[in-house]
Design a protein around this motif. Structure first.
Motif, PDB file in Angstrom:
ATOM      1  N   ASP A 182       0.829  -1.204   0.000  1.00 44.25           N
ATOM      2  CA  ASP A 182       0.000   0.000   0.000  1.00 44.25           C
ATOM      3  C   ASP A 182       0.866   1.258   0.000  1.00 44.25           C
ATOM      4  O   ASP A 182       0.524   2.255  -0.646  1.00 44.25           O
ATOM      5  CB  ASP A 182      -0.930   0.006   1.216  1.00 44.25           C
ATOM      6  N   GLN A 183       1.967   1.230   0.721  1.00 45.91           N
ATOM      7  CA  GLN A 183       2.877   2.387   0.732  1.00 45.91           C
ATOM      8  C   GLN A 183       3.519   2.587  -0.635  1.00 45.91           C
ATOM      9  O   GLN A 183       3.686   3.725  -1.088  1.00 45.91           O
ATOM     10  CB  GLN A 183       3.947   2.198   1.810  1.00 45.91           C
ATOM     11  N   ALA A 215       0.836   4.128  -2.915  1.00 44.77           N
ATOM     12  CA  ALA A 215       0.606   5.537  -2.576  1.00 44.77           C
ATOM     13  C   ALA A 215       1.773   6.406  -3.023  1.00 44.77           C
ATOM     14  O   ALA A 215       1.574   7.530  -3.507  1.00 44.77           O
ATOM     15  CB  ALA A 215       0.390   5.674  -1.065  1.00 44.77           C
ATOM     16  N   LYS A 243       1.585   9.412  -5.770  1.00 46.94           N
ATOM     17  CA  LYS A 243       2.001  10.774  -5.434  1.00 46.94           C
ATOM     18  C   LYS A 243       2.965  11.325  -6.478  1.00 46.94           C
ATOM     19  O   LYS A 243       2.817  12.463  -6.939  1.00 46.94           O
ATOM     20  CB  LYS A 243       2.664  10.785  -4.054  1.00 46.94           C
TER      21      LYS A 243
END
Length: 325
Positions: free
Chosen positions: A210-211, A214, A218
């Protein structure tokens, strides 16, 4: 002249747009990768009929049957890199001493390793070439050089002053939590491994899936906004340059038309009588004389020389008046 500033901004915007699309595409692939919550599920998934290649996202802790014991820290790791740099001062042409370094040793070791989550294990192949793979620094030691008189004298004659050796050790320790996104395969003896896919991203990172998604999202948004901003600024610079060029061409064309009209008027007046000529010159000069310098065609003139007809002031070639700034 081409508007190089505007064109450079537009080209940079295009490059950022492509980077943004690439980051967004990688984020979409990570989202579409099959997530394996327990590694034992991967073996069942490979045994079943499925579409290959199978891109999966797994997590686990680094383990190995034959770990490497680090020389300086004593840590047990699966990937170890050691470097040694010689640091010294050297005498430059200006007569001063400047600090510099040279690589003496670069060594890398890696043993077969796998991820283990308690339910199963998956071997990882080619992790050092994966995106996000970083070896943390385990130790950094600086060993000062010996102070022997003979060695110091020889180095000084060569324009060197030895300071010491800096040794850096980078290790991927066992027990480190990693997330891996890649192609899962099973060999003939039943060993499951994850490797770089033929197409698509290959990630080995301490961040969670998930990181990673994300972070890619970004960067994709940042590239998109930067591309849009550079595009607007580049178009503005190109449009500004184009407008200035059109106005300049129009101004020069108008000026040339006025200068030619004044010259034609003056030539016609030269064919008339002297008395009538003098009167018409004065009137024509006031009506048709351009208000810009006819030499540079850019600035207004501040003085005009008109031939007086005296022997000491011969008329200029063509009988035209001349102006200077």
């Amino acid at each position: 002249m081409l508007p190089w500033g505007g064109l450079s901004c537009c080209l940079s915007a295009a490059a950022l747009y492509l980077l943004g699309r690439s980051s967004g595409r990688d984020a979409d692939i990570l989202k579409s990768a099959t997530r394996i919550n327990q590694l034992k599920e991967l073996a069942k998934l490979l045994d079943s009929e499925c579409i290959l290649p199978l891109v999966v996202a797994i997590s686990g802790r680094v383990s190995s049957e034959t770990p490497i014991t680090c020389e300086f820290t004593g840590l047990r790791g699966v990937v170890v890199e050691e470097t040694a740099e010689q640091h010294f001062l050297k005498h430059n042409d200006a007569g001063s001493w400047i600090q510099d370094s040279a690589l003496m040793l670069s060594m890398s070791k890696e043993v077969p390793w796998y991820l283990d989550d308690g339910t199963g294990r998956v071997h990882v192949v080619g992790a050092r070439g994966a995106t996000g793979f970083v070896l943390p620094v385990a130790s950094e030691v600086f060993e000062e050089s010996g102070r022997s008189l003979v060695r110091g004298t020889l180095d000084y004659l060569q324009g060197l002053k030895m300071l010491g050796v800096k040794r850096i050790e980078r290790v991927l320790p066992t027990g480190t939590s990693l997330s891996v996104v890649g192609e899962a395969v099973k060999d003939d003896i039943g060993t499951i491994r994850i490797q770089r896919p033929h197409k698509g991203p290959f990630y080995v990172s301490p961040k969670t899936i998930d990181q990673l998604i994300a972070n890619l999202g970004k960067w994709a948004r940042w590239y998109k906004y930067a591309s849009l901003g550079l595009t607007v600024f580049g178009v503005y610079l190109v449009a500004k340059h184009s407008v200035q060029y059109i106005l300049e061409r129009r101004r020069r064309w108008e000026l040339q038309r006025r200068v030619l009209a004044a010259a034609a008027k003056r030539s016609g007046e030269d064919n008339e009588g002297s008395n009538e000529k003098d009167d018409n010159v004065s009137d024509g000069s006031k009506r048709l004389m351009p208000d810009l310098c006819v030499i540079c065609l850019e600035h207004e003139y501040n003085a005009v020389f008109v031939p007086c007809g005296h022997m000491c002031c011969p008329p200029p070639p063509g009988g035209r008046t001349f102006a200077y700034e």
